[in-house]
Design a protein around this motif. Sequence first.
Motif, short mmCIF file in Angstrom:
data_model
loop_
_atom_site.label_atom_id
_atom_site.label_comp_id
_atom_site.label_asym_id
_atom_site.label_seq_id
_atom_site.Cartn_x
_atom_site.Cartn_y
_atom_site.Cartn_z
N ILE A 133 -20.05 76.05 30.41
CA ILE A 133 -20.21 75.01 31.44
C ILE A 133 -19.74 73.70 30.83
O ILE A 133 -20.32 73.20 29.86
N ALA A 134 -18.66 73.11 31.38
CA ALA A 134 -18.09 71.88 30.82
C ALA A 134 -18.44 70.68 31.68
O ALA A 134 -18.57 70.79 32.91
N ALA A 135 -18.58 69.53 31.03
CA ALA A 135 -18.88 68.28 31.73
C ALA A 135 -17.61 67.57 32.19
O ALA A 135 -17.68 66.51 32.83
N VAL A 136 -16.43 68.13 31.87
CA VAL A 136 -15.15 67.53 32.24
C VAL A 136 -14.29 68.60 32.92
O VAL A 136 -14.56 69.80 32.79
N PRO A 137 -13.25 68.20 33.66
CA PRO A 137 -12.37 69.19 34.29
C PRO A 137 -11.67 70.06 33.25
O PRO A 137 -11.34 69.60 32.15
N LEU A 138 -11.45 71.33 33.61
CA LEU A 138 -10.80 72.28 32.71
C LEU A 138 -9.61 72.92 33.41
O LEU A 138 -9.54 72.98 34.63
N THR A 139 -8.71 73.43 32.58
CA THR A 139 -7.67 74.33 33.05
C THR A 139 -7.89 75.66 32.35
O THR A 139 -7.93 75.72 31.12
N VAL A 140 -8.06 76.72 33.13
CA VAL A 140 -8.35 78.04 32.57
C VAL A 140 -7.18 78.95 32.84
O VAL A 140 -6.74 79.12 33.98
N LEU A 141 -6.66 79.54 31.76
CA LEU A 141 -5.55 80.49 31.86
C LEU A 141 -6.09 81.88 31.56
O LEU A 141 -6.47 82.17 30.42
N GLY A 142 -6.18 82.72 32.58
CA GLY A 142 -6.74 84.05 32.43
C GLY A 142 -5.75 85.05 31.89
O GLY A 142 -4.57 84.75 31.68
N GLY A 143 -6.23 86.28 31.68
CA GLY A 143 -5.38 87.33 31.14
C GLY A 143 -4.26 87.73 32.06
O GLY A 143 -3.25 88.29 31.63
N ASP A 144 -4.40 87.43 33.38
CA ASP A 144 -3.33 87.77 34.33
C ASP A 144 -2.26 86.70 34.39
O ASP A 144 -1.30 86.81 35.17
#
Length: 290
Positions: free
Chosen positions: A60-71
Amino acid sequence: MGIVIDARTAMQLLGERREHPLVARRHRGVLATQHALEPAAPWTWAAQPADGEEIAVMLIAAVPLTVLGGDGESIEVPPGSLCFLHPHRATEVAAASAGTAMCAWVPWDALAEIESGMGAPSEVVAGSVLGRGLQAFLSSLLTQPSDPTVYTDYLVERLIVEMVFSVLVEAAPRVSGEGRKGSGVDRARSLMLVRRADQDFGVAALARDMHLSVRQLQRLFAAEGSAPAEELRRIRVELARELMNDADYAPLGIAEIAEHSGFADAAGLRRAFALAGLPSPRTVRRAVRA
């Protein structure tokens, strides 16, 4: 759940230079941590071998994230959202700005049941009441000074495991079994798994949660040759057996095992074992210790 997570080893799963979190609290087989995030230093979560010692993380992050999944799909995640790092899926997490993140580290064998009858959720978990509850609990755990005891360590461990498991059950896509007529029973079983350790949860509460009458709920299960009370008792017996077979829970007495499994008392646990055709809880405990 016999794995005891080593903080330094766990941090290395997030990539290089992650061995020193801002805060780390280990409660028996689980770990809660807080980390500094830097936009120029993404986390690279590698897939782990299926050797029985895998670790999953709810982040759980307090700032915006970019998540790159396995797909290969990139997802923008707003602050406060939950990210699930599956032990068998590679993921990259990058912060949009400097900030902090909290993580709950849980042995995968305590969560793997999520993939029987439903699919584990994707990397980004939709916001929910359960997710906000987990966030509040981790924040309190990591920011408030405490003097833990052996017993509170047991309670915190079980609470973190059950909260993470509940978030996953709520977010998981349902996978209907072949020949199923609908997802009503699947949803009921999911709710049972979420609240199995709650002594106040029973068939009437399950019916209310599903917006059904008790009779409608019973008919739903009867169509599959079962009954909601039997299913709930079976799920609780499975949890009790899991705790009894876990060496980490050896110091707990039968009454405490019963309490952690959703039974009112040791007598209720004994009756449930008898109805399941099992030896008494004390006999099972002695066999495990032998």
